[in-house]
Write a protein that holds these residues in place. Structure first.
Motif, PDB file in Angstrom:
ATOM      1  N   GLY A   1       0.229  -1.707  -0.055  1.00 60.93           N
ATOM      2  CA  GLY A   1      -0.112  -0.083  -0.235  1.00 60.93           C
ATOM      3  C   GLY A   1       0.796   1.327   0.120  1.00 60.93           C
ATOM      4  O   GLY A   1       0.416   2.372   0.055  1.00 60.93           O
ATOM      5  N   MET A   2       2.219   0.691   0.379  1.00 62.32           N
ATOM      6  CA  MET A   2       3.352   2.234   0.404  1.00 62.32           C
ATOM      7  C   MET A   2       4.154   2.273  -0.168  1.00 62.32           C
ATOM      8  O   MET A   2       5.311   2.644   0.001  1.00 62.32           O
ATOM      9  CB  MET A   2       3.685   2.574   1.722  1.00 62.32           C
TER      10      MET A   2
ATOM     11  N   MET B   1      -1.411   6.582  -5.138  1.00 62.22           N
ATOM     12  CA  MET B   1      -1.966   6.927  -3.983  1.00 62.22           C
ATOM     13  C   MET B   1      -3.187   7.002  -3.371  1.00 62.22           C
ATOM     14  O   MET B   1      -3.436   7.864  -3.154  1.00 62.22           O
ATOM     15  CB  MET B   1      -0.999   6.723  -2.543  1.00 62.22           C
TER      16      MET B   1
ATOM     17  N   LYS C   1       4.202   0.441   9.603  1.00 63.81           N
ATOM     18  CA  LYS C   1       3.190  -1.176   9.142  1.00 63.81           C
ATOM     19  C   LYS C   1       1.469  -0.549   9.964  1.00 63.81           C
ATOM     20  O   LYS C   1       1.119   0.493  10.939  1.00 63.81           O
ATOM     21  CB  LYS C   1       3.459  -1.864  10.601  1.00 63.81           C
ATOM     22  N   GLY C   2       0.750  -1.090   9.068  1.00 61.98           N
ATOM     23  CA  GLY C   2      -0.812  -0.532   9.218  1.00 61.98           C
ATOM     24  C   GLY C   2      -0.738   1.045   8.065  1.00 61.98           C
ATOM     25  O   GLY C   2      -2.198   1.033   8.792  1.00 61.98           O
TER      26      GLY C   2
ATOM     27  N   THR D   1      -2.372   3.172   5.217  1.00 55.24           N
ATOM     28  CA  THR D   1      -2.433   3.277   4.176  1.00 55.24           C
ATOM     29  C   THR D   1      -2.461   4.501   3.692  1.00 55.24           C
ATOM     30  O   THR D   1      -2.037   5.790   4.506  1.00 55.24           O
ATOM     31  CB  THR D   1      -4.222   2.691   4.043  1.00 55.24           C
ATOM     32  N   PRO D   2      -1.894   4.498   2.589  1.00 54.51           N
ATOM     33  CA  PRO D   2      -2.350   6.173   1.875  1.00 54.51           C
ATOM     34  C   PRO D   2      -3.226   7.095   1.736  1.00 54.51           C
ATOM     35  O   PRO D   2      -2.404   8.103   2.036  1.00 54.51           O
ATOM     36  CB  PRO D   2      -2.598   5.728   0.529  1.00 54.51           C
TER      37      PRO D   2
END
Length: 123
Positions: A10-11, A123, A65-66, A68-69
């Motif tokens: 996601g990143m 993103m 971690k975790g 999102t964009p």
């Protein structure tokens, strides 16, 4: 992948140099806002809110971690808005500490905007 880029679900391709600059600016702004608020100026509430936002932004970026964009962009936007509010309040004061705080807020805003601009358009 260069050492300045990081890939995570996601990143993809986060610009690590921009992220580090943003974290450094958030840290400096947090410190400047805390000092300014301790002076018990009329801008103290704005400074403390900005210090809290900068601290949260910095901690969130260190704990990717975790993230999102959409969350990252919302956090960056919130940090820019909080820095703008604090900078505006401090600019009304005739005090060297407030001027230093306003400069730190401006640098943080610029770093957050640069971080946001470095994020891929997907993103």
């Amino acid at each position: 992948m260069s050492k300045d880029m990081m890939s995570m679900p996601g990143m993809e391709s986060m610009d690590m140099a921009a992220m580090q600059a943003c974290m450094d600016a958030c840290s400096a702004c947090e410190q400047a806002c805390t000092v300014c608020a301790m002076e018990m100026m009329d801008c103290a509430p704005e400074c403390m809110n900005c210090a809290d936002m900068c601290n949260t932004m910095m901690r969130s970026m260190m704990r990717m971690k975790g993230m999102t964009p959409a969350v990252m962009m919302a956090m960056l936007d919130a940090c820019v808005a909080m820095c703008q509010m604090c900078m505006d309040a401090c600019m009304e004061m005739d005090d060297d500490v407030c001027r230093m705080c306003a400069q730190a807020c401006k640098a943080c805003m610029d770093a957050c905007m640069a971080m946001r601009a470095s994020m891929p358009a997907t993103m």
